[in-house]
Design an enzyme around this catalytic site. Structure first.
Site, PDB file in Angstrom:
ATOM      1  N   HIS A  98    -112.163  -6.381  87.575  1.00 47.31           N
ATOM      2  CA  HIS A  98    -113.293  -5.445  87.530  1.00 47.31           C
ATOM      3  C   HIS A  98    -112.962  -4.327  86.535  1.00 47.31           C
ATOM      4  O   HIS A  98    -111.812  -3.879  86.456  1.00 47.31           O
ATOM      5  CB  HIS A  98    -113.583  -4.861  88.922  1.00 47.31           C
ATOM      6  CG  HIS A  98    -114.891  -4.134  88.939  1.00 47.31           C
ATOM      7  ND1 HIS A  98    -115.010  -2.843  88.483  1.00 47.31           N
ATOM      8  CD2 HIS A  98    -116.133  -4.521  89.304  1.00 47.31           C
ATOM      9  CE1 HIS A  98    -116.286  -2.481  88.571  1.00 47.31           C
ATOM     10  NE2 HIS A  98    -116.980  -3.483  89.073  1.00 47.31           N
ATOM     11  N   GLU A 170    -120.178  -7.998  83.112  1.00 49.66           N
ATOM     12  CA  GLU A 170    -120.556  -6.625  83.449  1.00 49.66           C
ATOM     13  C   GLU A 170    -120.237  -5.725  82.256  1.00 49.66           C
ATOM     14  O   GLU A 170    -119.096  -5.268  82.104  1.00 49.66           O
ATOM     15  CB  GLU A 170    -119.748  -6.133  84.660  1.00 49.66           C
ATOM     16  CG  GLU A 170    -120.000  -6.918  85.927  1.00 49.66           C
ATOM     17  CD  GLU A 170    -119.712  -6.077  87.166  1.00 49.66           C
ATOM     18  OE1 GLU A 170    -120.649  -5.818  87.918  1.00 49.66           O
ATOM     19  OE2 GLU A 170    -118.552  -5.665  87.367  1.00 49.66           O
TER      20      GLU A 170
HETATM   21  P1  13P Z   1    -123.622  -0.586  89.576  1.00 50.31           P
HETATM   22  O1  13P Z   1    -124.583  -1.605  90.133  1.00 50.31           O
HETATM   23  O2  13P Z   1    -123.460   0.628  90.418  1.00 50.31           O
HETATM   24  O3  13P Z   1    -123.933  -0.287  88.131  1.00 50.31           O
HETATM   25  O4  13P Z   1    -122.165  -1.294  89.573  1.00 50.31           O
HETATM   26  C1  13P Z   1    -122.017  -2.554  89.030  1.00 50.31           C
HETATM   27  C2  13P Z   1    -120.657  -3.060  89.361  1.00 50.31           C
HETATM   28  O5  13P Z   1    -119.676  -2.535  88.885  1.00 50.31           O
HETATM   29  C3  13P Z   1    -120.558  -4.194  90.288  1.00 50.31           C
HETATM   30  O6  13P Z   1    -119.274  -4.700  90.322  1.00 50.31           O
END
Ligand code: 13P
Length: 254
Positions: A98, A170
């Site tokens: 992450h 992400e």
């Molecule tokens: P948000 O949905 O708060 O932008 O976070 C995304 C995230 O990091 C999920 O792992």
């Protein structure tokens, strides 16, 4: 082609008490009863809440995951949490890489690769998070960064291992900012990731790999995101802590 949708809820370091975690879980159990077919809900909760959440979701279809794990099996690693511990509590999934781990704990691709290996060795599913930061995005390097993270984090992973790998794209600049990537960006990068697996593994693996999108997913944008080609689910952060919002996300319509 795999047409299952996974709604993953990454609670991060929230909520602040066990009581709140119980209430949120109970609400999610209620809302999960009428979700669209082919959809699974995965709760990725802080370590101290895992045991309790695991007990609450018994006899439901909700899945449980850990937010990270240690890169070693067991031993003198104070504060470490091993994959076998998570497995024994009922987790089927573990996040690795992450962006908050990469930024705040300095997890490198090499460390993440060790974690991926531990997750696979314990026969759990690994959700490998990849994505470029704002500067890299502005330089047009998003696909290049994803390719580097994929090849280094999946080093020595076989085609068979891929059955237990989920990719979460992400973009770091879209996390917690309210700025979610446009449909065009998501489509472009997800297509690229799927092709990367075709090039480095096989057409079958490429067709079967689950690719989730994460970054400011909310009840308003979820349906359009899930409608994009090659998006097989979402990884939701802050909206997954709000019962009303997560209920709407889980009951998306496409
Ligand atoms: P948000 O949905 O708060 O932008 O976070 C995304 C995230 O990091 C999920 O792992």
């Amino acid at each position: 082609m795999n047409n299952e949708i996974i709604i993953s809820c990454n609670w991060k370091m929230n909520p602040s008490t066990l009581e709140e975690a119980i209430e949120l879980t109970q609400n999610i159990i209620q809302y999960s009863k009428h979700i669209p077919k082919n959809t699974k809900v995965l709760l990725i909760v802080p370590f101290p809440f895992i045991y309790c959440v695991s007990t609450l979701i018994k006899n439901t279809n909700i899945l449980l995951g850990g937010q990270d794990c240690h890169s070693e099996f067991l031993g003198p690693y104070t504060s470490g949490v091993s994959v076998s511990m998570l497995k024994s509590l009922g987790c089927s999934h573990v996040l690795a890489g992450h962006s908050e781990r990469r930024q705040l704990w300095k997890d490198t691709n090499e460390i993440i690769n060790k974690k991926v290996r531990k997750i696979l060795d314990n026969e759990l599913y690994c959700i490998l998070c990849i994505g470029e930061n704002k500067t890299e995005y502005e330089k047009g390097q998003n696909k290049e960064i994803c390719a580097k993270q994929l090849s280094e984090c999946l080093y020595q992973c076989s085609e068979n291992d891929l059955k237990h790998i989920i990719i979460a794209y992400e973009p770091v600049w879209a996390i917690g900012t309210g700025l979610n990537a446009t449909t065009e960006i998501i489509e472009d990068v997800h297509n690229y990731i799927r092709n990367w697996f075709k090039e480095h593994y096989s057409e079958t693996s490429s067709n079967n790999i689950c690719i989730q999108y994460g970054g400011s997913v909310n009840p308003i944008n979820v349906s359009s995101i899930l409608n994009i080609e090659n998006v097989n689910g979402v990884l939701v952060g802050s909206a997954s802590l709000d019962s009303e919002k997560i209920s709407k996300i889980m009951n998306y319509s496409i």
